[in-house]
Enzyme design. Structure first.
Site, PDB file in Angstrom:
ATOM      1  N   TRP A 105      -5.783  -9.096   1.170  1.00 31.42           N
ATOM      2  CA  TRP A 105      -6.329  -9.277  -0.088  1.00 31.42           C
ATOM      3  C   TRP A 105      -5.179 -10.314  -0.648  1.00 31.42           C
ATOM      4  O   TRP A 105      -4.131  -9.938  -0.354  1.00 31.42           O
ATOM      5  CB  TRP A 105      -6.414  -8.205  -0.828  1.00 31.42           C
ATOM      6  CG  TRP A 105      -6.823  -8.288  -2.133  1.00 31.42           C
ATOM      7  CD1 TRP A 105      -7.953  -8.848  -2.817  1.00 31.42           C
ATOM      8  CD2 TRP A 105      -6.260  -7.664  -3.158  1.00 31.42           C
ATOM      9  NE1 TRP A 105      -7.986  -8.933  -3.976  1.00 31.42           N
ATOM     10  CE2 TRP A 105      -7.238  -8.191  -4.311  1.00 31.42           C
ATOM     11  CE3 TRP A 105      -5.249  -6.900  -3.650  1.00 31.42           C
ATOM     12  CZ2 TRP A 105      -6.708  -7.613  -5.777  1.00 31.42           C
ATOM     13  CZ3 TRP A 105      -4.858  -6.309  -4.840  1.00 31.42           C
ATOM     14  CH2 TRP A 105      -5.613  -6.768  -5.984  1.00 31.42           C
ATOM     15  N   ASP A 125      -1.550   0.991   0.379  1.00 27.68           N
ATOM     16  CA  ASP A 125      -2.474   0.717  -0.714  1.00 27.68           C
ATOM     17  C   ASP A 125      -3.890   1.125  -0.511  1.00 27.68           C
ATOM     18  O   ASP A 125      -4.549   0.605   0.139  1.00 27.68           O
ATOM     19  CB  ASP A 125      -2.486  -0.913  -0.575  1.00 27.68           C
ATOM     20  CG  ASP A 125      -2.993  -1.465  -1.904  1.00 27.68           C
ATOM     21  OD1 ASP A 125      -3.371  -0.792  -2.946  1.00 27.68           O
ATOM     22  OD2 ASP A 125      -3.811  -2.608  -1.849  1.00 27.68           O
ATOM     23  N   LYS A 134     -12.419   1.129  -8.330  1.00 22.60           N
ATOM     24  CA  LYS A 134     -13.696   1.096  -7.643  1.00 22.60           C
ATOM     25  C   LYS A 134     -14.383   2.477  -7.547  1.00 22.60           C
ATOM     26  O   LYS A 134     -15.407   2.477  -7.906  1.00 22.60           O
ATOM     27  CB  LYS A 134     -13.362   0.556  -5.842  1.00 22.60           C
ATOM     28  CG  LYS A 134     -12.725  -0.864  -5.859  1.00 22.60           C
ATOM     29  CD  LYS A 134     -13.459  -2.097  -6.500  1.00 22.60           C
ATOM     30  CE  LYS A 134     -12.912  -3.279  -6.666  1.00 22.60           C
ATOM     31  NZ  LYS A 134     -11.479  -3.533  -6.230  1.00 22.60           N
TER      32      LYS A 134
HETATM   33  N1  PLP Z   1      -5.449  -3.394  -3.361  1.00 22.67           N
HETATM   34  C1  PLP Z   1      -6.941  -3.976  -2.847  1.00 22.67           C
HETATM   35  C2  PLP Z   1      -6.663  -4.243  -1.332  1.00 22.67           C
HETATM   36  C3  PLP Z   1      -7.735  -4.336  -3.659  1.00 22.67           C
HETATM   37  O1  PLP Z   1      -8.753  -5.012  -2.913  1.00 22.67           O
HETATM   38  C4  PLP Z   1      -8.018  -3.998  -5.126  1.00 22.67           C
HETATM   39  C5  PLP Z   1      -8.718  -4.798  -5.793  1.00 22.67           C
HETATM   40  O2  PLP Z   1      -9.520  -5.329  -5.604  1.00 22.67           O
HETATM   41  C6  PLP Z   1      -6.546  -3.512  -5.454  1.00 22.67           C
HETATM   42  C7  PLP Z   1      -5.391  -3.180  -4.742  1.00 22.67           C
HETATM   43  C8  PLP Z   1      -6.230  -3.118  -6.949  1.00 22.67           C
HETATM   44  O3  PLP Z   1      -7.069  -3.344  -7.784  1.00 22.67           O
HETATM   45  P1  PLP Z   1      -7.027  -2.978  -9.624  1.00 22.67           P
HETATM   46  O4  PLP Z   1      -5.640  -3.415  -9.922  1.00 22.67           O
HETATM   47  O5  PLP Z   1      -8.110  -3.828 -10.233  1.00 22.67           O
HETATM   48  O6  PLP Z   1      -6.994  -1.499  -9.599  1.00 22.67           O
END
Ligand code: PLP
Length: 396
Positions: free
Chosen positions: A131, A210, A245
């Site tokens: 990501w 993560d 999510k």
């Molecule tokens: N880590 C991964 C791999 C993700 O895909 C995401 C969101 O798309 C996140 C962490 C953290 O998202 P958020 O900061 O919106 O909770």
């Protein structure tokens, strides 16, 4: 001369540009495969019913908006600890775990990479691909990014990952995604996780696990098997947990940062550093989303309702995944694309080159980032036969 003149303009966010272009496209037939959020069969990202009820219950009981304290909502933290470690993990009783409410998974990632830096890390390994915000966070904290091999032919490339990580230096950090890897949907098996844990232990590499899609692969308990196996082998780890999510709380910025160590003294010292970083950035974590999650998880009825809604999201994604894989296999005649079925969560990465993603957009109105990442949850079942037919032209 302006104070701003040393700043050159950064390139725009490619995914946001794609969304704008999709909206402006006036063709009758167009498909948005690039979105990064869960969508239901109506193409919406609804507020979960358990969240609506939990929020109302929380607000009715709320008497003040005063700060909660550096760790934020401690009930929320305790629930996430149980999610990650299970009920009776000895580390929980022995003071070897820390947990802080954080502004989303990203806030937790920031604390994790920041802690790695304070522990002496100079570089952090991320999967190739990963990501895009992982390298962003690492670089913004002044650390160097290294990549480890991750996937081959639609499956986890264990030998490549282990070979790359075996060149890590003592004190390096590594980010490993929990189930439903973004962007590939490819997850290591529990045994692979064990091997990764042993390697981190042997090499003296600190891991940040993560977890952003808990419950989207096989279920709440099963989805933590890999993380737990890793911790069993490695002994120590940092964990970022996102509720964006699985609770659909995206904009409420709801996450948790956790760490488990081999000694209570180490964790006590780390706690002061996490509190210090948190204080210097957001000072106090946001309360709203964490309050909703704590209310839901602390109420048997709401919890059961949330679990049912989460299962429905998971089963819907599995079914869409199967339909798309079958359609692609039948249109391409290649079983390789059947691998999509074994992948998990919202995303998969199609074997398509960057130029063809542009062609697919311009010629066929199919919007996806140049990496070929598609959001399975954004598909409508009625579109799948047509999508399979078009995509097959680019995938063989
Ligand atoms: N880590 C991964 C791999 C993700 O895909 C995401 C969101 O798309 C996140 C962490 C953290 O998202 P958020 O900061 O919106 O909770």
């Amino acid at each position: 001369m302006s104070h701003f003149s040393p700043l050159s303009t950064l390139p725009p966010d490619a995914l946001l540009g794609l969304m704008t272009a999709y909206r402006a496209d006036e063709r009758a037939e167009k498909f948005d495969l690039g979105v990064g959020v869960y969508k239901d069969e109506n193409g919406e990202t609804p507020i979960l019913s358990a969240v609506r009820k939990g929020e109302a219950k929380m607000l009715a009981a709320q008497t003040t908006k005063v700060y909660e304290g550096p760790r934020g909502n401690t009930d929320f933290c305790a629930h996430i600890e149980q999610f990650v470690f299970g009920k009776d993990h000895p580390a929980l009783k022995e003071g070897r775990v820390l947990s802080f409410t954080a502004p989303g998974g990203c806030g937790a990632l920031f604390l994790g990479v920041g802690l790695m830096r304070r522990m002496g890390a100079r570089r952090v390994w991320v999967s190739k691909p990963t990501w895009p915000n992982h390298p962003n966070v690492v670089k913004s904290l002044g650390l160097e990014v290294q990549e480890y091999a991750y996937s081959r032919d639609g499956a986890f490339y264990k030998l490549g990952a282990l070979a790359d990580l075996s060149t890590a230096e003592r004190g390096d950090g590594v980010i490993i995604q929990g189930s439903c890897h973004n962007p590939t949907g490819i997850d290591p098996s529990t045994d692979d996780w064990r091997e990764l844990g042993r390697l981190c232990k042997d090499k003296g590499v600190i891991a940040l696990l993560d977890v952003a899609y808990h419950g989207f692969a096989s279920g709440l308990d099963k989805d933590m098997d890999g993380v737990r196996a890793f911790i069993e082998e490695a002994g120590e780890a940092l964990i970022s947990y996102s509720c964006s999510k699985n609770f659909g709380l995206y904009r409420e910025r709801t996450g948790c940062f956790l760490a488990v160590g081999e000694t209570a003294e180490g964790i006590a010292a780390a706690t002061t550093h996490v509190a210090d970083m948190s204080r210097a950035t957001w000072s106090m974590p946001p309360a709203h989303g964490a309050g909703i999650v704590a209310t839901i998880l602390g109420d048997a009825e709401l919890r059961a309702e949330w679990e049912a809604e989460l299962s429905a999201m998971r089963l819907r994604m599995i079914s869409l995944r199967e339909q798309l894989a079958d359609s692609l296999v039948s249109h391409t005649g290649s079983n390789l694309l059947g691998a999509l079925k074994k992948q998990n969560g919202m995303f998969s990465q199609l074997p398509i080159c960057a130029e063809d993603t542009v062609k697919a957009r311009e010629v066929d109105g199919i919007y996806m980032p140049s990496s070929g990442r598609i959001n399975i949850a954004g598909l409508h079942p009625d579109d799948i036969p047509r999508l399979g037919e078009i995509l097959a032209r680019y995938l063989v």
